[in-house]
Scaffold this active site. Structure first.
Site, mmCIF file in Angstrom:
data_model
loop_
_atom_site.group_PDB
_atom_site.id
_atom_site.type_symbol
_atom_site.label_atom_id
_atom_site.label_comp_id
_atom_site.label_asym_id
_atom_site.label_seq_id
_atom_site.Cartn_x
_atom_site.Cartn_y
_atom_site.Cartn_z
ATOM 1 N N CYS A 275 -3.929 2.197 -4.604
ATOM 2 C CA CYS A 275 -4.863 3.028 -3.835
ATOM 3 C C CYS A 275 -4.968 4.352 -4.585
ATOM 4 O O CYS A 275 -4.083 5.208 -4.517
ATOM 5 C CB CYS A 275 -4.376 3.230 -2.400
ATOM 6 S SG CYS A 275 -5.538 4.243 -1.471
ATOM 7 N N ASP B 61 -13.361 2.699 -0.977
ATOM 8 C CA ASP B 61 -12.571 3.109 0.176
ATOM 9 C C ASP B 61 -13.286 4.291 0.814
ATOM 10 O O ASP B 61 -14.176 4.890 0.212
ATOM 11 C CB ASP B 61 -11.173 3.492 -0.350
ATOM 12 C CG ASP B 61 -10.108 3.387 0.717
ATOM 13 O OD1 ASP B 61 -10.401 2.885 1.807
ATOM 14 O OD2 ASP B 61 -8.966 3.810 0.444
ATOM 15 N N HIS B 62 -12.883 4.594 2.027
ATOM 16 C CA HIS B 62 -13.365 5.782 2.732
ATOM 17 C C HIS B 62 -14.644 6.420 2.179
ATOM 18 O O HIS B 62 -14.579 7.300 1.315
ATOM 19 C CB HIS B 62 -12.282 6.857 2.747
ATOM 20 C CG HIS B 62 -10.971 6.329 3.247
ATOM 21 N ND1 HIS B 62 -9.810 7.026 3.179
ATOM 22 C CD2 HIS B 62 -10.640 5.149 3.833
ATOM 23 C CE1 HIS B 62 -8.832 6.308 3.691
ATOM 24 N NE2 HIS B 62 -9.310 5.148 4.096
ATOM 25 N N HIS C 175 0.854 -1.189 0.000
ATOM 26 C CA HIS C 175 0.000 0.000 0.000
ATOM 27 C C HIS C 175 0.890 1.239 0.000
ATOM 28 O O HIS C 175 1.908 1.252 0.682
ATOM 29 C CB HIS C 175 -0.890 -0.015 1.254
ATOM 30 C CG HIS C 175 -1.937 1.039 1.274
ATOM 31 N ND1 HIS C 175 -1.670 2.349 1.587
ATOM 32 C CD2 HIS C 175 -3.266 0.978 0.999
ATOM 33 C CE1 HIS C 175 -2.798 3.052 1.510
ATOM 34 N NE2 HIS C 175 -3.777 2.247 1.152
ATOM 35 N N HIS D 171 -7.883 0.172 -4.190
ATOM 36 C CA HIS D 171 -8.828 0.988 -3.422
ATOM 37 C C HIS D 171 -9.293 2.081 -4.373
ATOM 38 O O HIS D 171 -8.472 2.887 -4.824
ATOM 39 C CB HIS D 171 -8.141 1.653 -2.231
ATOM 40 C CG HIS D 171 -7.642 0.694 -1.191
ATOM 41 N ND1 HIS D 171 -6.820 1.074 -0.156
ATOM 42 C CD2 HIS D 171 -7.874 -0.623 -1.001
ATOM 43 C CE1 HIS D 171 -6.554 0.031 0.616
ATOM 44 N NE2 HIS D 171 -7.170 -1.011 0.120
ATOM 45 N N TYR E 278 -15.060 4.477 7.232
ATOM 46 C CA TYR E 278 -15.628 3.151 6.971
ATOM 47 C C TYR E 278 -17.108 3.077 7.337
ATOM 48 O O TYR E 278 -17.580 2.110 7.928
ATOM 49 C CB TYR E 278 -14.784 2.073 7.673
ATOM 50 C CG TYR E 278 -13.438 1.947 6.995
ATOM 51 C CD1 TYR E 278 -13.291 1.131 5.884
ATOM 52 C CD2 TYR E 278 -12.340 2.706 7.405
ATOM 53 C CE1 TYR E 278 -12.071 1.050 5.213
ATOM 54 C CE2 TYR E 278 -11.123 2.628 6.737
ATOM 55 C CZ TYR E 278 -11.003 1.796 5.644
ATOM 56 O OH TYR E 278 -9.805 1.709 4.968
HETATM 57 C C1 DNO Z 1 -6.769 3.221 5.414
HETATM 58 C C2 DNO Z 1 -6.010 2.149 4.814
HETATM 59 C C3 DNO Z 1 -4.678 1.876 5.493
HETATM 60 C C4 DNO Z 1 -4.115 0.603 4.896
HETATM 61 C C5 DNO Z 1 -2.739 0.262 5.346
HETATM 62 C C6 DNO Z 1 -2.219 -0.889 4.540
HETATM 63 O O1 DNO Z 1 -7.913 3.343 5.209
HETATM 64 O O2 DNO Z 1 -5.886 2.339 3.467
HETATM 65 O O3 DNO Z 1 -4.833 1.698 6.855
HETATM 66 O O4 DNO Z 1 -4.937 -0.447 5.251
HETATM 67 O O5 DNO Z 1 -1.895 1.332 5.214
HETATM 68 O O6 DNO Z 1 -1.228 -1.571 5.198
#
Ligand code: DNO
Length: 399
Positions: free
Chosen positions: A277, A359-360, A239, A304, A376
């Site tokens: 991501c 994501d988010h 990531h 993501h 989340y």
């Molecule tokens: C946040 C995530 C991070 C991710 C870590 C991967 O929402 O994208 O916490 O899980 O950085 O190791």
């Protein structure tokens, strides 16, 4: 494309039965209660897997397909004496996961802090809330709250003056909230939560470490992990550093396409891959996401899909925008990922579908009155997933 959804475990306010209603098919999860550096025992993995996968006849099944993340112990990042045992445990956890059939593993190599935001409830004109990273507030934390030694050399005089002014205008409560958001606040972070003093001590351990040294420590770690991953058929997905640039005097090494090129030149194993991501990489104006998706396509095992809108003046500040309405061309990214899937299919062998997740999400509608893990929320992410799903269907139809 496999539609996945992150679940933090039994304490997550969004339950497995809630997730089932989104029509996602795969779960992204981790054993968050096991201390960093300890091996995840097979029995504990199976127990978690059963919580996810057991269902009544006739219910839509869910599969735990992706681990996000196995945390990397700080001693590995620092290459401290004695870190070998933590590398061994990381590998043992990977072996145990593979024995349970879970073969896509996300991880990161960010020193001290994982992902970082300054505001967890940034009000949107629509009435919802988003996450935000505000460079000016971050400077307040660094210069006026943490009072990091040497920090002043990393800011201009104007930035220092602005930070002092902003700090003076903040209430005690606002300062405390900012501090907690940065050092203790976010869900799923793979580093520990700290008090200010421990945080200073953790930063001090990296004093004098440059990007090349940290890179070497990553490559040494991968040099041991990748051969085992290859044998097990495990795909690793690093990531990016979020936000993707050096912070608090710490080097960050997975921020740009150039960083990824260095990574794959040093460790070309096919098991070495990335989590694309889009929001993280997209919070830098010099990262072109569809281009990166094409450039690293065979290495992408997980993605993501979200975007950010950067501030017009201060490009290091951003808020997390709607999934399809941001500075990041998510449609272009999806098109590149689907093209890669077609390529993999045509190549034959085991068809490597790419796991994606919304994501988010924003906090909207009923999310707003609830306690949610920041980023989340249920309904906000459901909106994101629905939008992404629409794009996937439309782009697929064109081929
Ligand atoms: C946040 C995530 C991070 C991710 C870590 C991967 O929402 O994208 O916490 O899980 O950085 O190791």
């Amino acid at each position: 494309m496999r539609e996945s959804w992150r679940w933090f475990g039994p304490g997550d306010p969004v339950t497995i039965d809630d997730i089932r209603q989104t029509d996602a098919t795969d779960i992204v999860s981790a054993l968050h209660d096991i201390p960093t550096g300890d091996v995840w025992p097979i029995a504990a993995i199976r127990e978690h897997q059963a919580l996810i996968e057991n269902c009544e006849p006739g219910q839509s099944p869910l599969v735990w397909s992706v681990v996000e993340s196995i945390p990397v112990h700080e001693d590995i990042k620092l290459a401290r004496e004695g870190c070998q045992r933590y590398i061994d445990s990381w590998i043992a956890t990977m072996e145990n996961l593979a024995a349970c059939g879970i073969k896509t593993i996300c991880y990161n190599f960010m020193p001290v802090i994982d992902w970082t935001r300054t505001d967890l409830k940034y009000a949107l004109p629509s009435g919802g809330y988003a996450l935000r990273f505000d460079q000016d507030k971050f400077a307040v934390f660094d210069l006026c709250i943490l009072q990091r030694e040497g920090a002043e050399q990393e800011y201009s005089e104007a930035e220092i003056a602005a930070a002092r002014q902003l700090f003076a205008a903040m209430s005690e409560q606002e300062r405390e909230l900012l501090t907690n958001n940065i050092i203790a606040g976010l869900p799923g972070k793979m580093t520990d939560a700290y008090g200010l003093d421990t945080f200073r001590a953790m930063l001090a351990r990296y004093q004098g470490m440059d990007a090349d040294t940290l890179r070497n420590n990553l490559f040494n770690f991968l040099g041991q992990v990748l051969p085992v991953a290859e044998k097990l058929g495990v795909k690793l997905a690093i990531h990016p550093d979020d936000p993707p640039r050096d912070m608090l005097g710490l080097p960050r090494i997975i921020c740009t396409a150039a960083d990824l090129k260095i990574l794959f030149e040093a460790q070309p194993s096919p098991a070495n891959g990335i989590t694309l991501c889009a929001g993280t990489y997209g919070s830098r104006p010099d990262n072109d996401l569809p281009e990166m998706a094409r450039m690293f396509a065979p290495r992408i095992h997980f993605s993501h899909l979200r975007g950010v809108i950067r501030d017009a003046g201060e490009q290091r500040s951003f808020y997390e925008a709607s999934h399809l309405n941001s500075d990041v061309d998510i449609v272009g990214v999806i098109a590149a990922l689907l093209a890669e899937e077609r390529r993999r299919k045509a190549e034959g062998g085991e068809f490597g579908e790419i796991y994606i997740r919304p994501d988010h999400g924003h906090q909207i509608l009923d999310d707003r009155g609830k306690t949610v893990n920041p980023g989340y929320s249920c309904i906000g992410r459901l909106k994101g997933l629905a939008e992404i799903r629409g794009v996937i269907k439309a782009v697929e139809r064109l081929h």
